[in-house]
Each structure stands twice: as C-alpha cells, then as structure tokens.
Design a protein around this motif. Structure first.
Motif, PDB file in Angstrom:
ATOM      1  N   SER A 343       0.823  -1.212   0.000  1.00 24.16           N
ATOM      2  CA  SER A 343       0.000   0.000   0.000  1.00 24.16           C
ATOM      3  C   SER A 343       0.855   1.260   0.000  1.00 24.16           C
ATOM      4  O   SER A 343       1.893   1.324   0.659  1.00 24.16           O
ATOM      5  N   THR A 344       0.371   2.266  -0.724  1.00 27.19           N
ATOM      6  CA  THR A 344       1.030   3.572  -0.686  1.00 27.19           C
ATOM      7  C   THR A 344       0.433   4.457   0.403  1.00 27.19           C
ATOM      8  O   THR A 344       1.008   5.473   0.767  1.00 27.19           O
ATOM      9  N   MET A 345      -0.738   4.054   0.913  1.00 23.34           N
ATOM     10  CA  MET A 345      -1.407   4.818   1.963  1.00 23.34           C
ATOM     11  C   MET A 345      -2.143   3.850   2.879  1.00 23.34           C
ATOM     12  O   MET A 345      -2.845   2.961   2.407  1.00 23.34           O
ATOM     13  N   ILE A 346      -1.970   4.020   4.184  1.00 17.61           N
ATOM     14  CA  ILE A 346      -2.661   3.182   5.171  1.00 17.61           C
ATOM     15  C   ILE A 346      -3.434   4.112   6.098  1.00 17.61           C
ATOM     16  O   ILE A 346      -2.865   5.051   6.667  1.00 17.61           O
ATOM     17  N   VAL A 347      -4.724   3.838   6.254  1.00 19.42           N
ATOM     18  CA  VAL A 347      -5.599   4.702   7.036  1.00 19.42           C
ATOM     19  C   VAL A 347      -6.321   3.864   8.083  1.00 19.42           C
ATOM     20  O   VAL A 347      -7.030   2.913   7.746  1.00 19.42           O
ATOM     21  N   SER A 348      -6.146   4.207   9.351  1.00 20.18           N
ATOM     22  CA  SER A 348      -6.780   3.464  10.434  1.00 20.18           C
ATOM     23  C   SER A 348      -8.095   4.114  10.828  1.00 20.18           C
ATOM     24  O   SER A 348      -8.152   5.313  11.101  1.00 20.18           O
ATOM     25  N   ALA A 349      -9.148   3.295  10.884  1.00 20.13           N
ATOM     26  CA  ALA A 349     -10.492   3.804  11.191  1.00 20.13           C
ATOM     27  C   ALA A 349     -11.166   2.948  12.254  1.00 20.13           C
ATOM     28  O   ALA A 349     -12.358   2.668  12.173  1.00 20.13           O
ATOM     29  N   ASN A 367       8.217   5.867   2.193  1.00 14.32           N
ATOM     30  CA  ASN A 367       7.373   7.046   1.941  1.00 14.32           C
ATOM     31  C   ASN A 367       5.873   6.737   1.911  1.00 14.32           C
ATOM     32  O   ASN A 367       5.087   7.540   1.389  1.00 14.32           O
ATOM     33  N   ALA A 368       5.479   5.605   2.453  1.00 16.94           N
ATOM     34  CA  ALA A 368       4.044   5.329   2.579  1.00 16.94           C
ATOM     35  C   ALA A 368       3.407   6.390   3.474  1.00 16.94           C
ATOM     36  O   ALA A 368       4.042   6.926   4.388  1.00 16.94           O
ATOM     37  N   ILE A 369       2.151   6.685   3.207  1.00 16.26           N
ATOM     38  CA  ILE A 369       1.408   7.690   3.976  1.00 16.26           C
ATOM     39  C   ILE A 369       0.577   6.966   5.033  1.00 16.26           C
ATOM     40  O   ILE A 369      -0.106   5.981   4.732  1.00 16.26           O
ATOM     41  N   LEU A 370       0.628   7.462   6.265  1.00 16.36           N
ATOM     42  CA  LEU A 370      -0.061   6.812   7.380  1.00 16.36           C
ATOM     43  C   LEU A 370      -0.938   7.832   8.102  1.00 16.36           C
ATOM     44  O   LEU A 370      -0.460   8.899   8.496  1.00 16.36           O
ATOM     45  N   GLN A 398       7.722  13.675   7.963  1.00 23.56           N
ATOM     46  CA  GLN A 398       8.408  12.411   7.747  1.00 23.56           C
ATOM     47  C   GLN A 398       8.911  11.880   9.087  1.00 23.56           C
ATOM     48  O   GLN A 398       9.471  12.630   9.887  1.00 23.56           O
ATOM     49  N   ILE A 399       8.688  10.604   9.340  1.00 24.31           N
ATOM     50  CA  ILE A 399       9.269   9.980  10.525  1.00 24.31           C
ATOM     51  C   ILE A 399      10.022   8.720  10.099  1.00 24.31           C
ATOM     52  O   ILE A 399       9.630   8.040   9.145  1.00 24.31           O
ATOM     53  N   GLN A 400      11.077   8.454  10.796  1.00 27.14           N
ATOM     54  CA  GLN A 400      11.872   7.267  10.523  1.00 27.14           C
ATOM     55  C   GLN A 400      11.432   6.151  11.461  1.00 27.14           C
ATOM     56  O   GLN A 400      11.511   6.277  12.684  1.00 27.14           O
ATOM     57  N   VAL A 401      10.954   5.067  10.891  1.00 31.55           N
ATOM     58  CA  VAL A 401      10.539   3.921  11.690  1.00 31.55           C
ATOM     59  C   VAL A 401      11.787   3.126  12.074  1.00 31.55           C
ATOM     60  O   VAL A 401      12.597   2.791  11.203  1.00 31.55           O
ATOM     61  N   ILE A 407       8.391   7.104   6.647  1.00 28.54           N
ATOM     62  CA  ILE A 407       6.998   7.210   6.219  1.00 28.54           C
ATOM     63  C   ILE A 407       6.486   8.623   6.470  1.00 28.54           C
ATOM     64  O   ILE A 407       7.077   9.384   7.245  1.00 28.54           O
ATOM     65  N   THR A 408       5.384   8.960   5.816  1.00 30.71           N
ATOM     66  CA  THR A 408       4.749  10.267   5.996  1.00 30.71           C
ATOM     67  C   THR A 408       3.581  10.120   6.955  1.00 30.71           C
ATOM     68  O   THR A 408       2.611   9.415   6.664  1.00 30.71           O
ATOM     69  N   LEU A 409       3.680  10.775   8.097  1.00 31.12           N
ATOM     70  CA  LEU A 409       2.635  10.711   9.121  1.00 31.12           C
ATOM     71  C   LEU A 409       1.721  11.921   8.984  1.00 31.12           C
ATOM     72  O   LEU A 409       2.182  13.065   8.923  1.00 31.12           O
ATOM     73  N   ILE A 410       0.423  11.670   8.942  1.00 32.84           N
ATOM     74  CA  ILE A 410      -0.569  12.735   8.801  1.00 32.84           C
ATOM     75  C   ILE A 410      -1.129  13.114  10.174  1.00 32.84           C
ATOM     76  O   ILE A 410      -1.500  12.246  10.970  1.00 32.84           O
TER      77      ILE A 410
END
Length: 510
Positions: A343-349, A367-370, A398-401, A407-410
C-alpha cells in the motif's frame, strides 16, 4: 465543469458544510430539473458532467439543475469557486459560531420542542468535553441560553482558539488552550470539574467521565449521568461496567442511528477525505493503493468516497462479517500484515489502541502515507517509537521507523479531520448535537430533580449503559427532513394484518 476531486476538496474545506445530502447545481442550462442517475447526460452529452454525476453518487450528493434550490454550484471554475465561497476557517470566532448556528436548525428546533414538554435546564450543571470548534460552541450557547451552567474542556490539538476566546466573552466557562503542555491540560480538566461540579457530562471518548471517576470520585458519585459521543467512549464505559467500576448511567449517544449513520459515515467519512486532500493535494487518492483498516461506518464512508476519487482500496477488518460486507461493496478484504506491504497509503479507522503496530510500520513501503480517521490516543503505536514527540498543528511530517522505512505521518497520528481540518460538517453535527440534547433531556426526565415527583422513582436509571428510544431518533429525523423540504411517507395503518392470517389461510379463503 470543475473536476470532482477539486470541487469536493474546496467546497468541503472552505464551507465546512455537508456535501452528503446537499443539492448541487451541475448544469444550469439543462431542461430537466434533476438527474436520476449517472447515465443521464446534458443535451450536449457533456462527459465532464457525466463523470461528476458518477462520482457524486458515492458521496451522497443530490445533483440538480435548479439554481435556486442548490446548496452548492459545481458549474463554475475552480478560481471562481474559491472567490465566491465563504471561507469559514478565516472567520473571527464570533462570526464562525454565528455562521455555524445559521446552518444548525435541527438542534435549535428540538430544544424548543422539548421545552414545550417541560424540559427545564435551570440549575443543571453540564460539563462538556468535545472538540472545541464552532459547532460545539453552538451547542454550548444553546444550553447556556436555556438556563444551564455550562463549561467546556478540550485538549490543545482539538481546540480552535478563536472559538475558545469568544466563548469566554459570552460567559461560558472554558478550560482549553492550544498552547497547553500535557501537565497544563490535565490541570485544566480538573479545574473544570472543580468549578462546574457537573451533574451531567457530555463526553467524547469517555475521557472526562473517567477522569472524574478516577480523580474526583465525589463528583462522579453525584452525576445524574453521562452522554457519550463516540464508539471508543462507549467501548470504554462497557469495560468499566464489566470491571464493576461504572457508578452512573451512560446514554450511548453514539449508538443512535442519527449519530452512527450520519456523523460517523457521512461526517467523519467525508471530512477525513477532504482534509487529507487539503494536506496532500486534491488528486492525492487518484491511482493510490489505499488500505483502510476498519470497516465500520467511518471506514466504509471513507472507503466509498476515495474509490470515487480513483483510489484502489483494500479493506482490513478483524470482524468476518464486516470483511464480507466490504467484499460485497466491491472491495478486496485482506489480512493487515499482507496489505501494508503493497500500500502507498494506510488509514486506520478503528478507534482501537495499537491498531497499527510498530511491526506493521516496519513492513510499510518507503514514503508510505499513514493516517488515523478513528481517533484515540496511540491508534498508531507511535509510543513505541522512542524519539517521537507530537507537535500540535503539524499536518504532515516524515518519521523514521526504527529498523524500517521513512513514512509520511498525517496529523501526528491523531484524528485527521478535527486536528488539521474543520471537523465534521455543520449539518452533520447539528444531528449529533440534537441527539446529545435528547440524551440530556432523557437523563433529566429519569434522574433529574423532578423525576421522582413525576413517576415516583419507578423509571429511574441505575448505573449502566442505555440507548435512547427510537422515538428520539424519529423526532430529530422528522425535524431534519422538514428543514430540508422533505418528509417521510405515511404507513397504511389499516392493512388488515392479523398474526394468524398466513398465506395458507388466505389461499383457502379464496
């Protein structure tokens, strides 16, 4: 005609009005009054209109060709749209609240109707713990105007400072400041409890009521009750009840159809999409590979909308029924462990702590978006990243895991729409706050100062979790329909039904 992705992003974020349920002008030259489906075209078979209509179906939009009936105009250029649309985030605190109040007739009408039925808020002390923005301010204003002593607490990242400052001028007790430290936030919450000494709490996430139970038990034991706004909050109260620690009645506002079916699916589902567009660009979902974790009302509302914007969506849910529902809605359903890798984007709901674990983040693409659209503390396990410290007001970074990708944290892993955007749409919160008002009235009816006089204490609510009666939802829905120029149908009250009249009996009589 304007591109649909651009239009929803601008219209939603500038006005904070609900696109779902709105009438949108799509062609002011057509002879027909409305479009019944995406197959209808204008006289010139305009492909842009056809595409707009197709996308709008998943957003709950009602296309119209009648300009005077339209809530929005999609026939203008993007530049003209920006120039002619009210920009709600730029208004002063007072103007922003007044603007929201203008578009919240349902709650105000309900209060008026309940007052005629002897709702008395004089002497009632209500502590409110909700996202502090213009719609919440309207609720506070109305309760205050009807005689209640009202105070509000809000965490820094959920506080609209212009609104907080304005409410103080209007005589409402406010404990909220966007610049507070964690220690000041805790202190502010306790100050509100001590100052208001509430007998009713309107809560979000069970945060305030649990604080009272743990640190101000003398206040908690005197509560008439709590009205809880969210899924995660109801879940917390259920855990308290199971542990034998729930000592007051809780109205599960979240379980009301007018809350879950509208606030969660259409409110959060809609504005989380457009807030992410605001952060990442209006075309951010086009061809994106998006994993949505959780297929409750929020996840479903979000997934259906981003698919209409061109996303390739995969659903991950621990509940087999919800996963099957996603499949029958046309989505792939996978295990999260598998889905995050592609996935290029992961969204938790989900509204569940550590839905996205450190191990999940380590498997994500570079660079996945979270992002989070559920919204509780550490729905993403950011507390396991040692050097991560949230910064209020940060829309993306940007945060380094550790031992993983960058990854890009929103929105710092918090609820995207209320920390970076304007929160749920005005009309949607009008419904939700009408349910909150009903919950307050219900608590007072059963446990208030006049409850024992009216029913000899027989209907008193003991400690536990309660749902509002269906009649409450029906009353609010009827008001909402009337305000929008619609109505429900009437049933045939004399249809000859008898329980013993089966098809066999009918066949024999013929």
């Amino acid at each position: 005609m304007i591109d649909f992705s651009e239009w929803v992003s601008v219209a939603s974020q500038m006005t904070n009005r609900s696109l779902a349920g709105s009438r949108v002008l799509v062609d002011d030259t057509a002879e027909n009054n409305t479009y019944d489906s995406a197959e209808n075209n204008t006289k010139n078979n305009n492909k842009n209109i056809e595409k707009f209509l197709k996308s709008s179906q998943s957003w709950g939009i009602i296309p119209t060709t009648c300009k005077k009936d339209a809530d929005f105009d999609a026939t203008q250029s993007l530049e003209n749209l920006k120039n002619t649309t009210i920009n709600a985030p730029s208004l002063s605190g007072k103007d922003a609240i007044d603007y929201a109040q203008k578009h919240m007739p349902v709650m105000q009408t309900l209060l008026s109707e309940l007052r005629k039925k002897e709702l008395d808020l004089q002497g009632v002390r209500i502590a409110v713990c909700l996202v502090l923005e213009p719609k919440t301010a309207v609720l506070l204003r109305e309760l205050h105007a009807y005689g209640a002593t009202v105070g509000v607490f809000c965490a820094p990242d959920e506080t609209d400072q212009r609104v907080a400052d304005q409410l103080k001028k209007e005589g409402i007790v406010v404990q909220a400041n966007r610049s507070w430290t964690p220690a000041q936030t805790h202190e502010g919450a306790l100050k509100l409890l001590d100052e208001i000494q509430p007998n009713i709490i309107i809560d979000d996430g069970a945060s305030f009521a649990r604080l009272a139970s743990l640190e101000r038990p003398q206040i908690a034991e005197k509560l008439i009750g709590v009205a809880e706004e969210t899924t995660s909050g109801v879940r917390a109260f259920e855990a308290m009840q199971e542990a034998g620690q729930l000592n007051y009645p809780v109205i599960a506002v979240n379980n009301s159809a007018l809350k879950t079916d509208f606030d969660n699916r259409h409110g959060t589902g809609e504005t989380c999409v457009t807030t992410m567009q605001k952060i990442l660009g209006s075309a951010c979902f086009r061809n994106a590979k998006v994993t949505v974790v959780g297929y409750g009302p929020v996840g479903r509302g979000f997934a259906l909308r981003i698919r209409a914007l061109g996303a390739n969506v995969t659903i991950c849910d621990t509940n087999p029924v919800q996963s099957l529902r996603a499949v029958f809605d046309g989505f792939e359903a996978k295990n999260l462990e598998c889905a995050v890798t592609s996935s290029t984007m992961i969204v938790s709901a989900t509204g569940v702590r550590h839905t996205i674990t450190l191990q999940h983040m380590q498997k994500m693409q570079e660079n996945a978006i979270l992002a989070v659209i559920g919204g509780i503390a550490n729905e993403i396990a950011l507390d396991e990243i040692r050097d991560f410290k949230p910064i209020v007001g940060t829309s993306q970074r940007q945060i380094q895991v550790p031992n993983g990708p960058q990854i890009t944290l929103i929105s710092e892993g918090d609820g995207t729409n209320y920390t970076t955007g304007g929160g749920n749409p005005i009309e949607i919160m009008d419904f939700s706050f009408a349910v909150q008002v009903s919950a307050v009235a219900y608590l007072l009816e059963h446990n208030g100062k006049n409850a024992n006089k009216s029913n000899n204490g027989k209907n008193r609510l003991n400690a536990g979790i309660y749902q509002l009666p269906e009649a409450s939802d029906n009353q609010i829905a009827s008001i909402a329909l009337e305000k929008r120029g619609y109505s429900a149908s009437e049933a045939n009250k004399n249809n000859g039904y008898r329980w013993d009249l089966t098809r066999f009996a009918e066949e024999e009589s013929n």
